[in-house]
Design a protein around this motif. Structure first.
Motif, short mmCIF file in Angstrom:
data_model
loop_
_atom_site.label_atom_id
_atom_site.label_comp_id
_atom_site.label_asym_id
_atom_site.label_seq_id
_atom_site.Cartn_x
_atom_site.Cartn_y
_atom_site.Cartn_z
N PRO A 199 -9.17 18.23 -15.47
CA PRO A 199 -10.08 18.79 -14.45
C PRO A 199 -11.55 18.52 -14.81
O PRO A 199 -11.89 18.39 -15.98
CB PRO A 199 -9.79 20.29 -14.49
N CYS A 200 -12.40 18.46 -13.80
CA CYS A 200 -13.82 18.18 -14.03
C CYS A 200 -14.48 19.40 -14.68
O CYS A 200 -14.22 20.54 -14.28
CB CYS A 200 -14.47 17.87 -12.70
N ARG A 201 -15.32 19.14 -15.70
CA ARG A 201 -15.93 20.25 -16.43
C ARG A 201 -17.33 20.59 -15.93
O ARG A 201 -17.97 21.51 -16.43
CB ARG A 201 -16.04 19.87 -17.91
N VAL A 202 -17.84 19.85 -14.98
CA VAL A 202 -19.19 20.13 -14.47
C VAL A 202 -19.16 21.45 -13.70
O VAL A 202 -18.26 21.67 -12.88
CB VAL A 202 -19.67 18.97 -13.57
N PRO A 203 -20.12 22.37 -13.99
CA PRO A 203 -20.09 23.70 -13.35
C PRO A 203 -20.10 23.63 -11.83
O PRO A 203 -20.75 22.75 -11.26
CB PRO A 203 -21.38 24.36 -13.85
N LEU A 204 -19.38 24.52 -11.23
CA LEU A 204 -19.32 24.72 -9.77
C LEU A 204 -18.73 23.53 -9.01
O LEU A 204 -18.78 23.49 -7.79
CB LEU A 204 -20.72 25.02 -9.19
N CYS A 205 -18.20 22.51 -9.73
CA CYS A 205 -17.72 21.29 -9.05
C CYS A 205 -16.66 21.63 -8.00
O CYS A 205 -16.80 21.29 -6.83
CB CYS A 205 -17.19 20.31 -10.08
N SER A 206 -15.59 22.35 -8.45
CA SER A 206 -14.50 22.63 -7.50
C SER A 206 -14.96 23.59 -6.40
O SER A 206 -14.57 23.42 -5.24
CB SER A 206 -13.28 23.18 -8.24
N LEU B 79 -18.04 23.90 -5.14
CA LEU B 79 -18.89 23.18 -4.17
C LEU B 79 -18.06 22.23 -3.31
O LEU B 79 -18.32 22.08 -2.12
CB LEU B 79 -19.99 22.41 -4.91
N LYS B 80 -17.05 21.60 -3.91
CA LYS B 80 -16.16 20.71 -3.13
C LYS B 80 -15.47 21.49 -2.02
O LYS B 80 -15.44 21.06 -0.87
CB LYS B 80 -15.08 20.12 -4.05
N ALA B 81 -14.95 22.66 -2.40
CA ALA B 81 -14.24 23.50 -1.41
C ALA B 81 -15.19 23.95 -0.31
O ALA B 81 -14.85 23.91 0.88
CB ALA B 81 -13.63 24.70 -2.13
N VAL C 296 -19.75 12.98 -5.22
CA VAL C 296 -19.31 11.68 -5.76
C VAL C 296 -18.13 11.84 -6.70
O VAL C 296 -17.52 10.86 -7.11
CB VAL C 296 -20.47 10.94 -6.49
N CYS C 297 -17.79 13.07 -7.06
CA CYS C 297 -16.70 13.33 -7.99
C CYS C 297 -15.36 13.34 -7.26
O CYS C 297 -14.33 13.39 -7.88
CB CYS C 297 -16.95 14.68 -8.67
N GLU C 298 -15.37 13.24 -5.97
CA GLU C 298 -14.13 13.38 -5.18
C GLU C 298 -13.06 12.37 -5.58
O GLU C 298 -11.88 12.68 -5.55
CB GLU C 298 -14.44 13.21 -3.69
N ASP C 299 -13.44 11.20 -5.98
CA ASP C 299 -12.48 10.15 -6.33
C ASP C 299 -11.58 10.55 -7.50
O ASP C 299 -10.47 10.07 -7.61
CB ASP C 299 -13.22 8.85 -6.70
N ARG C 300 -12.14 11.38 -8.37
CA ARG C 300 -11.36 11.74 -9.56
C ARG C 300 -10.58 13.05 -9.38
O ARG C 300 -10.10 13.62 -10.34
CB ARG C 300 -12.30 11.86 -10.75
N ALA C 301 -10.50 13.53 -8.13
CA ALA C 301 -9.84 14.82 -7.89
C ALA C 301 -8.37 14.80 -8.33
O ALA C 301 -7.86 15.80 -8.82
CB ALA C 301 -9.94 15.19 -6.42
N LEU D 127 -24.42 17.06 -5.38
CA LEU D 127 -24.26 15.61 -5.32
C LEU D 127 -23.13 15.16 -6.25
O LEU D 127 -22.32 14.31 -5.89
CB LEU D 127 -25.59 14.92 -5.72
N HIS D 128 -23.08 15.79 -7.42
CA HIS D 128 -21.98 15.45 -8.33
C HIS D 128 -20.64 15.74 -7.67
O HIS D 128 -19.72 14.92 -7.72
CB HIS D 128 -22.10 16.25 -9.64
N ALA D 129 -20.54 16.93 -7.04
CA ALA D 129 -19.27 17.31 -6.39
C ALA D 129 -18.91 16.31 -5.29
O ALA D 129 -17.74 16.00 -5.08
CB ALA D 129 -19.39 18.71 -5.81
ZN LIG Z 1 -16.79 17.09 -10.77
#
Ligand SMILES: [Zn+2]
Ligand SMILES: [Zn+2]
Length: 358
Positions: A295-302, A304-306, A285-290, A281-283
């Motif tokens: 870079p985003c420090r939340v684990p697995l963010c990039s 999970l986005k990919a 809603v985090c898309e706006d800050r791509a 879910l974080h990944a």
């Molecule tokens: Zn993120």
């Protein structure tokens, strides 16, 4: 037939219309004032003048007590401006008149098409509504097309149905007007359904707000410096109301880092599965800050986005992301500083509104 009110003195020109009430009372008035205030009166005066007695037109205003007719005519004479009645003492008189003859004034204003008076009388009747009068008021609302009064009746019946059922109006409706009674019961049913729907909506909004808060806390936990879940506890202390959520998230993330379940099979451990859902879910809603520099420090963010970009997401997930994003925007709007000029204007509006319904 003695005149029960005299409007001849209110204008320089002599009175040229005689208004006759149900009890035969005569009220001398000015055709120009009545015609300007009410299109129905205008037609009646024109019709009366075409008759044999063209000298002083006679207009019959029936179906209301003569006092109420006199009050109605006086309202037509002192039509208020945007700030209420202009002359001193008129506003006080108007309040008393709508209090005493509210129902009759509402019926007259509706029949003679005087919208500003109709609104005022409707508000006055709604403000003075009691359980004893609720059924009569509902009938009046139906006859005069007064939705605000209808709503007030439904609210009152919803609050105290027992008192309404004990009223004479209810007993009369039960004997002679089943349709009216049915309408009131339907209104109550609608109100209950509306309340249930509203409560459901409120509960779901609460969940979306909690998820939005959890996303914000997750950001803060990992923005403290380390990408590993082991450093979560070292993060800066948060306000007491989010402490519980924060502690729960920290424990969950620590478990996620230590547990072997996610490495073997993602669905093997329920806690890891929950953590993964939150990170997903974080990944989302985090898309706006791509495009932001850091870079985003939340684990697995990039990762999970990919993965989501590659595999796509279903409609339910998209809807969840949309609602959580909306909850985040709404809570940001609610917590922003309101400008002083807006605060003053809102306070002024609220005090005026309260005075009108007092
Ligand atoms: Zn993120
Ligand atoms: Zn686990």
């Amino acid at each position: 037939m003695a005149p029960c009110a005299d409007f001849a003195a209110l204008r320089a020109s002599p009175a040229d219309v005689r208004v006759v009430a149900s009890d035969g009372s005569n009220i001398a008035a000015h055709s120009s004032v009545l015609a300007a205030a009410s299109p129905v009166m205008e037609q009646m005066i024109l019709g009366a003048r075409r008759g044999w007695d063209a000298g002083c037109a006679v207009v019959c205003v029936l179906g209301a007590p003569s006092d109420a007719v006199a009050a109605f005519l006086r309202f037509l004479y002192c039509r208020p401006g945007p700030r209420g009645m202009t002359a001193a003492g008129e506003e006080e008189w108007a309040e008393g008149a709508v209090g005493e003859h509210g129902a009759a004034l509402l019926a007259l204003a509706h029949a003679y098409r005087v919208p500003w008076l109709k609104r005022r009388a409707e508000a006055a009747v709604a403000a003075r509504l009691t359980a004893e009068r609720a059924v009569d008021a509902l009938k009046l609302a139906a006859l005069c097309d007064a939705p605000r009064l209808r709503l007030a009746c439904a609210r009152l019946a919803g609050k105290d149905l027992g008192a309404v059922e004990r009223s004479e109006g209810w007993r009369f409706a039960a004997r002679h007007d089943a349709a009216l009674q049915g309408e009131l019961l339907q209104l109550l049913h609608d109100a209950v359904q509306r309340k249930k729907r509203w409560e459901r909506e409120r509960a779901s909004q609460h969940v979306y707000r909690q998820l939005s808060d959890a996303m914000a806390i997750l950001d803060r936990i990992f923005a403290a410096g380390g990408a590993g879940a082991g450093e979560v506890c070292a993060a800066e202390a948060s306000p007491c109301e989010v402490d519980g959520v924060r502690r729960g998230l920290e424990q969950l993330m620590r478990h996620f880092a230590a547990c072997g379940g996610r490495a073997r099979k993602p669905a093997a451990c329920p806690r890891c599965r929950r953590a993964l859902q939150l990170l997903r879910l974080h990944a989302s809603v985090c898309e706006d800050r791509a495009g932001a520099g850091e870079p985003c420090r939340v684990p697995l963010c990039s990762n999970l986005k990919a993965k989501m970009q590659e595999e796509g997401v279903d409609k339910t997930w998209k809807l969840l992301v949309k609602k959580v994003t909306r909850a985040r925007v709404m809570s940001a709007l609610a917590s922003r500083e309101v400008p002083e000029v807006v605060k003053k204007s809102w306070a002024k509006y609220s005090s005026r509104r309260a005075a009108r319904f007092r």
